[in-house]
Design a protein around this motif. Structure first.
Motif, mmCIF file in Angstrom:
data_model
loop_
_atom_site.group_PDB
_atom_site.id
_atom_site.type_symbol
_atom_site.label_atom_id
_atom_site.label_comp_id
_atom_site.label_asym_id
_atom_site.label_seq_id
_atom_site.Cartn_x
_atom_site.Cartn_y
_atom_site.Cartn_z
ATOM 1 N N MET A 1 0.850 -1.312 0.019
ATOM 2 C CA MET A 1 -0.168 0.136 -0.062
ATOM 3 C C MET A 1 1.017 1.333 0.076
ATOM 4 S SD MET A 1 -3.260 -0.696 0.000
ATOM 5 C CE MET A 1 -4.098 -2.330 -0.264
ATOM 6 N N ALA A 2 0.418 2.276 -0.224
ATOM 7 C CA ALA A 2 0.792 3.568 -0.450
ATOM 8 C C ALA A 2 1.464 4.332 0.868
ATOM 9 C CB ALA A 2 -0.024 4.681 -1.173
ATOM 10 N N PRO A 3 3.075 4.670 0.792
ATOM 11 C CA PRO A 3 3.511 5.004 2.050
ATOM 12 C C PRO A 3 2.795 6.450 2.364
ATOM 13 C CG PRO A 3 5.120 4.674 0.352
ATOM 14 C CD PRO A 3 3.946 4.115 -0.143
ATOM 15 N N ASN A 4 2.926 7.174 3.347
ATOM 16 C CA ASN A 4 2.443 8.399 3.797
ATOM 17 C C ASN A 4 2.602 9.377 2.706
ATOM 18 O OD1 ASN A 4 1.258 7.292 6.076
ATOM 19 N ND2 ASN A 4 2.858 7.906 7.549
ATOM 20 N N GLY A 5 1.696 9.981 2.252
ATOM 21 C CA GLY A 5 2.139 11.368 1.461
ATOM 22 C C GLY A 5 2.066 10.784 0.014
ATOM 23 N N THR A 6 1.887 9.669 -0.407
ATOM 24 C CA THR A 6 2.032 9.243 -1.927
ATOM 25 C C THR A 6 0.744 8.630 -2.217
ATOM 26 O OG1 THR A 6 2.825 6.956 -1.449
ATOM 27 C CG2 THR A 6 4.548 9.061 -1.657
ATOM 28 N N LEU A 7 0.389 8.401 -3.585
ATOM 29 C CA LEU A 7 -0.677 7.537 -4.293
ATOM 30 C C LEU A 7 0.013 6.368 -4.605
ATOM 31 C CD1 LEU A 7 -2.360 10.492 -6.282
ATOM 32 C CD2 LEU A 7 -3.057 9.343 -4.183
ATOM 33 N N GLY A 8 -0.912 5.445 -4.436
ATOM 34 C CA GLY A 8 -0.579 4.017 -5.053
ATOM 35 C C GLY A 8 -1.698 3.451 -6.007
ATOM 36 N N TYR A 9 -1.545 2.363 -6.480
ATOM 37 C CA TYR A 9 -2.532 1.722 -7.336
ATOM 38 C C TYR A 9 -2.427 0.326 -7.194
ATOM 39 C CZ TYR A 9 0.437 0.890 -11.093
ATOM 40 O OH TYR A 9 1.545 0.541 -11.848
ATOM 41 N N ASP A 10 -3.623 -0.484 -7.538
ATOM 42 C CA ASP A 10 -3.865 -1.686 -7.640
ATOM 43 C C ASP A 10 -4.671 -2.095 -8.761
ATOM 44 O OD1 ASP A 10 -1.967 -2.667 -5.506
ATOM 45 O OD2 ASP A 10 -3.640 -2.483 -4.031
ATOM 46 N N VAL A 11 -4.609 -3.053 -9.519
ATOM 47 C CA VAL A 11 -5.534 -3.485 -10.647
ATOM 48 C C VAL A 11 -5.889 -4.796 -10.021
ATOM 49 C CG1 VAL A 11 -5.787 -3.628 -13.118
ATOM 50 C CG2 VAL A 11 -4.082 -2.018 -12.283
ATOM 51 N N PHE A 12 -7.312 -4.918 -10.628
ATOM 52 C CA PHE A 12 -7.967 -6.340 -10.262
ATOM 53 C C PHE A 12 -8.418 -6.768 -11.827
ATOM 54 C CE2 PHE A 12 -11.686 -8.656 -10.261
ATOM 55 C CZ PHE A 12 -11.628 -9.632 -9.028
ATOM 56 N N ILE A 13 -7.693 -8.038 -12.088
ATOM 57 C CA ILE A 13 -8.009 -8.660 -13.518
ATOM 58 C C ILE A 13 -8.991 -9.582 -13.068
ATOM 59 C CG2 ILE A 13 -7.022 -9.513 -15.601
ATOM 60 C CD1 ILE A 13 -4.761 -7.903 -14.982
ATOM 61 N N SER A 14 -10.066 -9.679 -13.677
ATOM 62 C CA SER A 14 -11.397 -10.903 -13.669
ATOM 63 C C SER A 14 -11.197 -11.863 -14.579
ATOM 64 C CB SER A 14 -12.738 -10.077 -13.771
ATOM 65 O OG SER A 14 -12.909 -9.644 -15.053
ATOM 66 N N GLU A 15 -11.714 -12.808 -14.434
ATOM 67 C CA GLU A 15 -11.798 -13.777 -15.760
ATOM 68 C C GLU A 15 -12.589 -13.150 -16.729
ATOM 69 O OE1 GLU A 15 -10.349 -16.920 -15.764
ATOM 70 O OE2 GLU A 15 -9.272 -16.286 -14.001
ATOM 71 N N PRO A 16 -12.398 -13.595 -18.029
ATOM 72 C CA PRO A 16 -13.211 -13.087 -18.981
ATOM 73 C C PRO A 16 -14.506 -13.593 -19.142
ATOM 74 C CG PRO A 16 -11.643 -14.583 -19.873
ATOM 75 C CD PRO A 16 -11.300 -14.606 -18.303
ATOM 76 N N ILE A 17 -15.478 -12.556 -19.562
ATOM 77 C CA ILE A 17 -16.737 -13.170 -19.807
ATOM 78 C C ILE A 17 -17.011 -13.216 -21.333
ATOM 79 C CG2 ILE A 17 -17.821 -12.256 -17.750
ATOM 80 C CD1 ILE A 17 -18.589 -9.718 -19.251
ATOM 81 N N PRO A 18 -17.636 -14.173 -21.927
ATOM 82 C CA PRO A 18 -17.777 -14.310 -23.166
ATOM 83 C C PRO A 18 -18.715 -13.109 -23.878
ATOM 84 C CG PRO A 18 -19.152 -16.044 -22.103
ATOM 85 C CD PRO A 18 -18.283 -15.272 -20.917
ATOM 86 N N ILE A 19 -18.597 -12.849 -24.902
ATOM 87 C CA ILE A 19 -19.461 -11.603 -25.738
ATOM 88 C C ILE A 19 -19.643 -12.354 -26.944
ATOM 89 C CG2 ILE A 19 -18.642 -9.789 -24.297
ATOM 90 C CD1 ILE A 19 -16.874 -8.885 -26.608
ATOM 91 N N ALA A 20 -20.842 -11.904 -27.765
ATOM 92 C CA ALA A 20 -21.085 -12.267 -29.133
ATOM 93 C C ALA A 20 -20.157 -11.256 -30.014
ATOM 94 C CB ALA A 20 -22.604 -12.139 -29.406
ATOM 95 N N VAL A 21 -19.875 -11.729 -31.057
ATOM 96 C CA VAL A 21 -19.043 -10.958 -32.075
ATOM 97 C C VAL A 21 -19.541 -10.995 -33.220
ATOM 98 C CG1 VAL A 21 -16.966 -10.399 -33.098
ATOM 99 C CG2 VAL A 21 -16.900 -10.841 -30.501
ATOM 100 N N ASP A 22 -20.065 -10.060 -33.904
ATOM 101 C CA ASP A 22 -20.472 -10.114 -35.468
ATOM 102 C C ASP A 22 -19.139 -9.832 -36.291
ATOM 103 O OD1 ASP A 22 -21.685 -9.440 -37.903
ATOM 104 O OD2 ASP A 22 -23.115 -8.370 -37.164
ATOM 105 N N ALA A 23 -18.789 -10.935 -37.006
ATOM 106 C CA ALA A 23 -17.642 -10.718 -37.763
ATOM 107 C C ALA A 23 -17.634 -9.827 -38.846
ATOM 108 C CB ALA A 23 -17.504 -12.367 -38.343
ATOM 109 N N ARG A 24 -18.981 -9.551 -39.120
ATOM 110 C CA ARG A 24 -19.038 -8.212 -40.501
ATOM 111 C C ARG A 24 -18.648 -6.902 -39.881
ATOM 112 N NH1 ARG A 24 -25.082 -9.753 -41.579
ATOM 113 N NH2 ARG A 24 -24.741 -9.993 -39.326
ATOM 114 N N ARG A 25 -18.896 -6.715 -38.522
ATOM 115 C CA ARG A 25 -18.489 -5.810 -38.054
ATOM 116 C C ARG A 25 -17.293 -5.614 -37.294
ATOM 117 N NH1 ARG A 25 -23.960 -3.870 -34.807
ATOM 118 N NH2 ARG A 25 -25.403 -3.722 -36.792
ATOM 119 N N CYS A 26 -16.630 -6.896 -36.958
ATOM 120 C CA CYS A 26 -15.314 -6.734 -36.405
ATOM 121 C C CYS A 26 -14.559 -7.982 -37.017
ATOM 122 C CB CYS A 26 -15.353 -6.846 -34.671
ATOM 123 S SG CYS A 26 -13.845 -6.694 -34.162
ATOM 124 N N PRO A 27 -14.279 -7.795 -38.164
ATOM 125 C CA PRO A 27 -13.783 -8.886 -38.975
ATOM 126 C C PRO A 27 -12.186 -9.517 -38.101
ATOM 127 C CG PRO A 27 -13.338 -7.067 -40.118
ATOM 128 C CD PRO A 27 -14.093 -6.467 -38.929
#
Length: 79
Positions: A1-27
């Motif tokens: 975590m961030a020491p006094n007087g500074t900013l910090g960051y953490d990134v959460f990466i989830s498992e992917p969720i499926p999405i439908a893709v129209d090949a005509r719009r996104c070849p």
């Protein structure tokens, strides 16, 4: 975590969720492509901001648990 007087960051990466893709719009994409949830928690000593919030209720529950474990007080959520 961030020491006094500074900013910090953490990134959460989830498992992917499926999405439908129209090949005509996104070849260059293939069917079954996915979108990962990658919220970032930017924090100081006590408070934090969440950037790029989750898309689904399941993702939100996982991210909520992650934020709670950080012990930070979320003051804003930004897209």
């Amino acid at each position: 975590m961030a020491p006094n007087g500074t900013l910090g960051y953490d990134v959460f990466i989830s498992e992917p969720i499926p999405i439908a893709v129209d090949a005509r719009r996104c070849p260059t994409a293939s069917a079954g492509c996915s979108r990962r949830c990658r919220p970032t928690l930017i924090y100081g000593i006590n408070d934090a901001v969440v950037v790029d919030p989750p898309l689904t209720a399941d993702q939100a529950a996982s991210v909520g648990d992650w934020i709670k474990a950080s012990g930070k007080n979320v003051t804003a959520i930004r897209n």
